[in-house]
Design a protein around this motif. Structure first.
Motif, short mmCIF file in Angstrom:
data_model
loop_
_atom_site.label_atom_id
_atom_site.label_comp_id
_atom_site.label_asym_id
_atom_site.label_seq_id
_atom_site.Cartn_x
_atom_site.Cartn_y
_atom_site.Cartn_z
N TYR A 39 -43.12 12.46 -39.69
CA TYR A 39 -42.40 13.74 -39.83
C TYR A 39 -41.10 13.51 -40.62
O TYR A 39 -40.79 14.24 -41.56
CB TYR A 39 -42.13 14.25 -38.41
CG TYR A 39 -41.36 15.54 -38.24
CD1 TYR A 39 -41.65 16.67 -38.99
CD2 TYR A 39 -40.36 15.64 -37.27
CE1 TYR A 39 -40.95 17.85 -38.79
CE2 TYR A 39 -39.67 16.82 -37.06
CZ TYR A 39 -39.96 17.92 -37.82
OH TYR A 39 -39.27 19.09 -37.61
N ASN A 65 -32.59 12.36 -29.76
CA ASN A 65 -33.98 12.73 -29.42
C ASN A 65 -34.94 12.58 -30.59
O ASN A 65 -36.13 12.38 -30.40
CB ASN A 65 -34.05 14.13 -28.79
CG ASN A 65 -33.58 15.23 -29.70
OD1 ASN A 65 -32.90 14.98 -30.70
ND2 ASN A 65 -33.90 16.46 -29.38
N ARG A 115 -33.97 14.85 -42.36
CA ARG A 115 -33.95 16.31 -42.59
C ARG A 115 -32.61 16.75 -43.17
O ARG A 115 -32.51 17.82 -43.76
CB ARG A 115 -34.25 17.01 -41.25
CG ARG A 115 -34.60 18.45 -41.40
CD ARG A 115 -35.42 18.94 -40.23
NE ARG A 115 -34.60 19.28 -39.07
CZ ARG A 115 -35.12 19.74 -37.93
NH1 ARG A 115 -36.41 19.89 -37.79
NH2 ARG A 115 -34.34 20.04 -36.92
N GLU A 152 -27.52 23.10 -35.88
CA GLU A 152 -28.82 23.25 -35.20
C GLU A 152 -28.54 22.90 -33.74
O GLU A 152 -28.40 21.73 -33.40
CB GLU A 152 -29.84 22.32 -35.85
CG GLU A 152 -31.26 22.73 -35.54
CD GLU A 152 -31.88 21.88 -34.45
OE1 GLU A 152 -31.77 22.32 -33.27
OE2 GLU A 152 -32.43 20.82 -34.75
N ARG A 173 -43.62 17.04 -24.92
CA ARG A 173 -43.31 16.17 -26.06
C ARG A 173 -41.93 15.56 -25.83
O ARG A 173 -41.02 16.26 -25.40
CB ARG A 173 -43.31 17.03 -27.34
CG ARG A 173 -42.93 16.28 -28.58
CD ARG A 173 -43.25 17.08 -29.84
NE ARG A 173 -42.31 18.13 -30.13
CZ ARG A 173 -41.64 18.26 -31.29
NH1 ARG A 173 -41.81 17.39 -32.26
NH2 ARG A 173 -40.82 19.26 -31.48
N CYS A 185 -34.97 20.33 -28.70
CA CYS A 185 -34.29 21.63 -28.69
C CYS A 185 -35.30 22.77 -28.70
O CYS A 185 -34.96 23.89 -28.37
CB CYS A 185 -33.42 21.79 -29.93
SG CYS A 185 -32.22 20.50 -30.09
N SER A 223 -43.08 22.61 -35.86
CA SER A 223 -42.19 21.98 -36.83
C SER A 223 -42.97 21.39 -38.01
O SER A 223 -43.97 20.73 -37.82
CB SER A 223 -41.40 20.85 -36.16
OG SER A 223 -40.78 21.34 -35.00
#
Ligand code: SIN
Length: 475
Positions: free
Chosen positions: A104, A150, A158, A249, A277, A283, A438
């Motif tokens: 990811y 996390n 990102r 965020e 997960r 979040c 996501s």
């Protein structure tokens, strides 16, 4: 120790001492290593060096920047297994999940390597015949990122990948619990040819020291933060003096709604994925489940069966699906929420027990009602409170009755209802018949006190660009 730890990280580790920070494995509380805590003057020096490097970097063509990011992406793929092991060791999440996060995280590097070439300006029809009007996009300059434990890699890429793609530099303050993943991902960027001053990992015993410097430094033009709403509020206040661009965020309190016509098995699978997960430490985790009265008991039974198959343990062990919580303090807070909910009338239907160290059982509570404190708080742990509903208008009101507005989820087969509910939910993201939403190609971010700004997607790079208007006269 793993090869990558040897090759890439040993040079970053230091010995125990006043200027070092211990990094623990939450699965057994052992010390993995020590990392250096930078002094304020060292941090100022890094910002100065980063500014000089950024000025050269913005002079590169988009294709040149893109090529470095592409090489970085390839190196992350080649080292994915080792990166995942480091992550599991310092963060606790199961190895397969850690590998998923590495991929990811890599996807943001690849995506923004491509987006680097698409930072288009525009030409504007002129209202005056002798003029031509246009806009160009320029990098905002030196940027800073404060990232959480996390998602120790994905939250860095990102932010850093769009920053670098846009022509900015990025100073990253990773969480003190998970700095090794940050060093490893940065090291691979250097191996890909990125000058070290453009992506700088900064640690200090006190996150407040780094936060203060990032917020108040004139040369840092943008701050991106992922973390709690409480810390976000402080950072927003601190950045006011330098009128810094920010993206935030922040926390969430995601409702997960199951309508009476839902595909129940799909809803249960989505509920498990969304809630458990990362041991419930995201979040966007489902925070409270609203299930239609007519299918409530059936849903709870199926949910319990599915959760009973989750294997708890050290994330490095085969078949484990729930690792430890990040630390004991976090576990104490989560267990307290269970006690509080039970005292307020919730029924414990599964789990609820504290296990050794930072481990705890995944937990399901039924007969939860809107007035209970667990419904208004971000849980950040593996507890699923399940509420009943009958009336859709009342449900929407309850789902929106929170300061947060990050993610939300619902399951229905009715297309008409799907659009109406999606539009009525006051959240930045809505999963419809999906528990995990996501992806690098879609804009991630919240509304209300879950923050502002978007990460990933075509919007993600805009956060690191300024629009300049050019007016050409005398034509
Ligand atoms: C987060 O929990 O902050 C990020 C989760 C995600 O990107 O899916």
């Amino acid at each position: 120790m793993d090869q990558i730890v040897n090759k890439l990280l040993l040079s970053k580790l230091c010995t125990e001492g006043d200027n070092s920070i211990a990094v623990y494995n939450p699965a057994d509380d052992s010390v993995i290593g020590y990392i250096p805590s930078l002094s304020s003057s060292e941090i100022y020096q890094k910002i100065e060096q980063s500014k000089a490097a950024q000025q050269k970097w913005q002079g590169k063509t988009a294709s040149e920047r893109s090529a470095v990011l592409q090489r970085w992406y390839q190196l992350v793929l080649e080292n994915a297994d080792d990166l995942a092991r480091i992550m599991t060791m310092e963060q606790g999440k199961p190895l397969a999940e850690a590998k998923g996060e590495v991929m990811y995280g890599a996807s943001f590097i690849q995506w923004f390597a491509e987006e680097a070439k698409r930072t288009y300006g525009e030409t504007i029809p002129t209202p005056v015949a002798s003029r031509r009007l246009m806009t160009i996009k320029q990098p905002v300059g030196v940027t800073a990122a404060i990232t959480p434990w996390n998602f120790p890699i994905a939250m860095i890429t990102r932010k850093a990948a769009p920053a670098l793609a846009a022509g900015c530099s990025c100073l990253v303050k990773p969480a003190n619990q998970t700095p090794l993943s940050a060093y490893a991902i940065a090291e691979l960027a250097y191996q890909a040819g990125l000058p070290q001053e453009l992506l700088v990992v900064i640690n200090n015993h006190s996150s407040v020291v780094v936060g203060d410097i990032f917020c108040n430094h004139e040369d840092i033009k943008k701050l991106s933060f992922t973390g709690s709403t409480e810390v976000g509020r402080t950072l927003i206040k601190l950045t006011a003096d330098t009128v810094k661009r920010t993206s935030m965020e922040l926390g969430g309190n995601a409702p997960f709604i199951v309508f009476e016509d839902a595909d129940l098995d799909a809803a249960v699978a989505g509920a498990v994925a969304s809630k458990f997960r990362n041991a419930g430490q995201t979040c966007v985790c489902a925070n409270r489940f609203y299930v239609h009265d007519s299918i409530y008991d059936q849903f709870v039974d199926k949910f319990i069966t599915a959760v009973s198959h989750l294997k708890i343990g050290n994330g490095l062990d085969e078949g484990v699906s729930i690792g430890p919580l990040i630390d004991k303090k976090s576990k104490t807070n989560v267990l307290h929420l269970i006690d509080q909910a039970r005292a307020q009338g919730a029924q414990l239907r599964f789990g609820g027990e504290s296990l050794a160290g930072c481990f705890m059982q995944p937990t399901i509570l039924s007969e939860v009602t809107q007035d209970m404190s667990i419904v208004s708080q971000e849980i950040f742990g593996p507890i699923a409170p399940v509420l009943r509903f009958n009336d859709v208008d009342d449900l929407i009101e309850k789902a929106n009755d929170t300061i947060y507005g990050l993610a939300s989820y619902f399951y229905t087969q009715d297309l008409n209802r799907a659009f109406k509910v999606a539009e009525a939910l006051e959240y930045g993201m809505v999963g419809i018949n999906e528990g995990i939403i996501s992806t690098e190609v879609a804009p991630f971010g919240g509304v209300k006190q879950s923050g502002f700004g978007r990460e990933g997607a075509k919007q993600g790079i805009e956060e690191y660009l300024s629009t300049k208007y050019l007016c050409i006269g005398g034509m």
